[in-house]
Design a protein around this motif. Structure first.
Motif, short mmCIF file in Angstrom:
data_model
loop_
_atom_site.label_atom_id
_atom_site.label_comp_id
_atom_site.label_asym_id
_atom_site.label_seq_id
_atom_site.Cartn_x
_atom_site.Cartn_y
_atom_site.Cartn_z
N PHE A 139 10.76 -5.59 14.38
CA PHE A 139 11.32 -5.39 13.05
C PHE A 139 10.85 -4.06 12.45
CE2 PHE A 139 10.98 -10.04 13.52
CZ PHE A 139 12.31 -10.39 13.32
N ILE A 140 11.69 -3.47 11.61
CA ILE A 140 11.28 -2.24 10.92
C ILE A 140 10.61 -2.55 9.59
CG2 ILE A 140 13.01 -0.82 12.05
CD1 ILE A 140 14.71 -1.01 9.52
N GLY A 141 10.63 -3.81 9.17
CA GLY A 141 9.87 -4.23 7.99
C GLY A 141 10.64 -4.12 6.69
N GLY A 142 10.15 -4.86 5.69
CA GLY A 142 10.87 -5.01 4.43
C GLY A 142 11.07 -3.72 3.67
N LYS A 143 10.05 -2.84 3.65
CA LYS A 143 10.16 -1.61 2.88
C LYS A 143 11.22 -0.69 3.48
CE LYS A 143 6.34 -0.44 0.95
NZ LYS A 143 4.95 0.00 0.78
N ALA A 144 11.23 -0.59 4.81
CA ALA A 144 12.22 0.24 5.48
C ALA A 144 13.62 -0.31 5.30
CB ALA A 144 11.89 0.35 6.97
N VAL A 145 13.77 -1.62 5.41
CA VAL A 145 15.08 -2.25 5.24
C VAL A 145 15.60 -2.01 3.83
CG1 VAL A 145 16.29 -4.47 5.12
CG2 VAL A 145 14.76 -3.98 7.04
N GLY A 146 14.74 -2.18 2.83
CA GLY A 146 15.17 -1.96 1.45
C GLY A 146 15.65 -0.55 1.21
N MET A 147 14.93 0.42 1.75
CA MET A 147 15.33 1.82 1.59
C MET A 147 16.68 2.08 2.24
SD MET A 147 15.48 4.86 3.55
CE MET A 147 14.31 4.66 4.89
#
Length: 863
Positions: free
Chosen positions: A294-302
């Motif tokens: 996963f690329i993680g929540g912060k990256a996905v949000g951006m």
């Protein structure tokens, strides 16, 4: 352990080749089909049961069961789709419970690929499970489907296991080829053997071996991708689909499949991703991922925020958005780092309730010193080559971060890399930043947050988001013109005419660190987007007091994050549109002139002209509302802003997450007439968290006059005492408690307030910051900051009291008349009873009420 004890495979001929199995052996079978594996499992289990061994079957595969139902066999049903950590931890727990001497059969490890997408993690699983099985004096069987794994993964398993055997079904005969048999050898042990009846005969003739391996080589040639990790094969398949215009349904199915392995697990985020990303978008993301997972929540949000804006039909956002130029370190690298350094047993110990914090402290120390696998270091090196000497920021982007309900605001670290020096120095600096972020998963604040929210047993892998820092070189400094936090719903409206739905900004000059964190002596500009020129304070003295005094920036000469005062920045002639962002502080300029410093420009950052003469405020409101509509939920955005020579704002949305809001739906009717003697305090505005009507059982008060006179060490002891009261006394269900103290809670500077950590106040129901101007202890209205996110997520109501303001009333006489219960509760801390007062609410009860619409706040004695 007596490793010399022979254990039978169930086949006498095979026992002869291997000199039998040994206690402690992990036996891995490389097979072409599950039928081939089953052929060797059955006799092994039958023989074990005849010898009275405990047989444990680990059932997790998609294939048919290897063993039939039997009262003699213990079956554990496992779900690898819950994640690598949960799966590996559950197996570790089962092994611990079963203890020494059990025999194990595992389903085919290749079936884990459908859950984890990468066989590198299969290798990680084997590396952490095999040694533990060896310690417990077991014998365990595993299988791999030959064509599904990369050469690298097979080698990792070979290095770890005791026995590795190739099985071929060639010309209607079983052939076995031992590849590794630990601490045993014979002249023919490592030759291929053909099964004839009950015997396994070595292929001693060269033509027989040539015939067998030529046939195998032809099969391998037909599957040219067999040496690729499953992860890479998945994206090759996706690339083929993306180039086929007729495969619309297959493309959408692949989007959903990839999202489940790269974007996240939360249903609402997956729904947004499927709505916003096409297959080519995901392929583009993959080209910038180091490692897997996963690329993680912060990256996905951006990334979601960018896609939402660029696809918006009602506005041409390309003119206002900076190009995305980020890289990602996949979440599996976090586990690989732990496994590579041999810390998995300690990681498992940290999951236990009794060692949750103690093992974490030990692991955190180790994680600051570890090394990275060679393939990961190679990815880091290529990333730094790409950015050159351009400044970057390495940001946490964990699985649970920035999701609906769990922001993890400020819980994990992020680090600027000014990125100067030789390639070796820059790589060392980057790796140090990665280590620190990985280690921050084991910080006490992060662990307390996860524990309090019931997340302590969930997978929490740490991915990383690496971003080019937005901004420009100005002399030897690098920074953006503006940065800040924007929220699409403003529960901190400070004027009755404001609309909470309009949103709000916290805006600063320079890097956004001063917008998201509470910084001593500094305040960002708060902007209500429906009334951008209205300030939450009244006069010029307050404007000076509650303004930004320093700028965070990157110093490319010193190769570090640096803080420079506005006065010094102006004195150095840094090129900025000062008149757009500030007004001259004439009073201070006169004072400087009287001291012989004539001509120095002193600016107060009010951003008046920016807000009055440019479309900046309306542009930011449009941005926030566009994101909110697609999220179908209020959003919280971190951003930077730079301006083109033509004056066009270029915005970089560096982070976007669902906004944690509280209380706005609660209907509150504050009594019109409350007798003055029943009021503890009353105020207009200066509270955050929405509407509230909350009974209180306890008050904890830190005496301002006494606090300011304490030595530094005692000020820290006050913080620790509050932490003990937080654990001993405060309970939002049974003992709702209001904590009041001078200045800022959680400051790193004791002269500005009490320096508690968030884990020391997380059980309080409400938190009050009380202004004490003679001690220079002033609250900070920190709406939108990480501190505020903590309060909202933990369901803590925040308020600020300014007793010197004519719209605030504090009944200090009533408070002083109440008995102090501290000594009875905390006898060991009685020497501090003149500073910390603990009051039990009178029997008629205390109630705290706040109404956003009327901006009324009151705490009073009930009848």
């Amino acid at each position: 352990m007596d490793s010399a004890i022979r254990v039978t495979t169930g086949y006498a001929g095979l026992d002869k080749i291997l000199d039998g199995l040994r206690i402690g052996d992990n036996v891995v079978w490389k097979v072409d089909s599950m039928a081939d594996y089953r052929y060797f499992v059955g006799p092994f289990v039958d023989a074990a049961l005849r010898e009275g061994k405990r047989v444990i079957y680990m059932r997790f595969g998609d294939h048919e069961p290897l063993l039939g139902a039997s009262p003699s066999i213990v079956v554990h049903q496992l779900d690898p789709r819950r994640g690598f950590e949960s799966f590996a931890a559950r197996i570790h727990s089962i092994l611990s419970e079963e203890g020494h001497g059990a025999f194990y059969v595992f389903d085919c490890l290749s079936d884990l690929l459908s859950a984890w997408a990468t066989d590198y993690m299969v290798g990680n699983f084997f590396r952490v499970t095999c040694p533990y099985l060896f310690e417990l004096d077991t014998v365990a069987y595993f299988a791999l489907i030959r064509s599904r794994h990369s050469f690298q993964t097979i080698e990792r398993i070979r290095d770890t296991t005791q026995v590795l055997i190739d099985v071929y079904n060639h010309e209607q005969s079983f052939h076995i080829h031992p590849l590794k048999v630990w601490q045993r050898r014979s002249p023919t042990m490592f030759l291929p053997h053909r099964k004839e009846g009950e015997q396994f005969l070595p292929l001693t003739a060269s033509f027989e071996a040539t015939d067998l391996f030529s046939s195998i080589a032809r099969r391998d040639t037909e599957n040219a991708q067999r040496h690729l990790d499953h992860w890479h094969r998945l994206f090759l398949q996706a690339q083929e689909l993306a180039g086929d215009p007729a495969a619309q349904t297959e493309q959408q199915n692949m989007v959903s499949h990839i999202c489940r392995h790269m974007i996240g697990r939360e249903a609402r985020i997956l729904e947004l991703a499927a709505e916003c990303f096409c297959l080519q978008d995901l392929l583009d993301i993959k080209t910038r991922v180091i490692g897997t997972g996963f690329i993680g929540g912060k990256a996905v949000g951006m990334l979601l925020a960018r896609q939402i804006l660029l696809r918006a039909p009602d506005y041409h956002w390309e003119d206002h958005l900076e190009a995305h130029d980020s890289f990602f370190v996949g979440s599996n690298v976090y586990y690989s780092y732990i496994v590579h350094n041999g810390w998995w047993p300690l990681f498992m110990r940290q999951k236990k309730k009794e060692t949750y914090f103690s093992a974490a402290a030990e692991l955190r120390g180790k994680m600051l010193e570890g090394s990275f696998p060679a393939t990961i270091r190679e990815g880091f090196h290529k990333l730094l080559e790409y950015y050159g000497q351009y400044p970057i920021i390495v940001r946490s982007s964990s699985l649970l971060e920035d999701s609906f309900g769990n922001a993890f605001a400020g819980k994990y670290d992020s680090f600027f890399c000014v990125n100067q020096g030789t390639p070796e120095e820059r790589l060392a600096q980057f790796e140090e930043a990665v280590r620190k972020i990985f280690a921050s998963t084991m910080s006490e604040d992060a662990l307390t947050y996860r524990q309090q929210r019931g997340l302590d047993q969930q997978d929490e892998q740490m991915a990383l988001l690496i971003q080019r820092v937005s901004g420009a070189y100005r002399g030897h400094y690098f920074f953006p013109e503006l940065a800040g936090v924007g929220v699409s719903y403003n529960t901190f409206v400070w004027d009755r005419g404001m609309d909470p739905q309009a949103g709000m900004l916290r805006l600063v000059l320079g890097l956004g660190t001063r917008a998201v964190d509470r910084v001593e002596g500094d305040y960002p500009r708060l902007i209500a987007l429906d009334a951008p020129l209205k300030r939450p304070h009244k006069d010029q003295a307050d404007t000076r007091r509650f303004s930004q005094r320093s700028v965070d920036l990157l110093d490319v000469v010193d190769n570090r994050l640096h803080t420079v005062s506005l006065l010094d920045l102006s004195r150095q002639g840094v090129d900025l549109p000062w008149q757009l962002y500030g007004v001259k502080d004439l009073e201070t300029m006169r004072l400087l002139e009287n001291r012989g410093r004539k001509g120095e420009q002193v600016w107060l950052l009010t951003f008046e002209r920016l807000l009055a003469d440019t479309p900046f405020a309306s542009l930011m409101q449009r941005l926030l509302k566009t994101l909110e509509r697609t999220y179908r939920y209020p959003v919280d955005v971190e951003f930077t802003v730079n301006f083109t020579p033509q004056g066009t704002a270029r915005i970089d949305v560096v982070q976007c997450r669902p906004l944690q809001t509280k209380g706005e739906q609660v209907q509150v009717e504050i009594p019109e007439k409350i007798e003055p003697e029943r009021i503890f305090f009353r105020s207009e505005g200066n509270f955050m968290g929405g509407n509230i009507s909350q009974p209180l059982r306890w008050l904890v008060w830190v005496e301002p006059e006494e606090y300011v006179q304490l030595h530094m060490s005692d000020k820290y002891e006050i913080a620790r005492l509050i932490g003990r009261l937080n654990k001993r006394l405060a309970d939002r269900k049974d003992n709702p408690t209001l904590l009041l103290g001078p200045g800022r809670w959680g400051t790193s500077t004791p002269s500005l307030g009490v320096p508690i950590s968030f884990s020391e106040i997380n059980n309080f129901t409400a938190l009050a910051e009380v202004a004490f101007s003679s001690g220079n202890l002033m609250p900070e209205l920190s709406y939108g900051s990480h501190f505020f996110q903590d309060l909202v997520e933990t369901d803590i109501f925040y308020l600020a009291l300014f007793p010197e303001n004519n719209k605030c009333f504090l009944n200090d006489a009533w408070r002083r008349a109440q008995p102090n219960a501290l000594e009875g509760l905390m006898p060991a801390s009685s020497r501090l009873k003149h500073v910390v007062k603990v009051y039990r609410a009178p029997k008629e009860g205390l109630r705290l009420m706040a109404d956003v619409v009327s901006q009324q706040l009151v705490c009073f004695l009930e009848r």
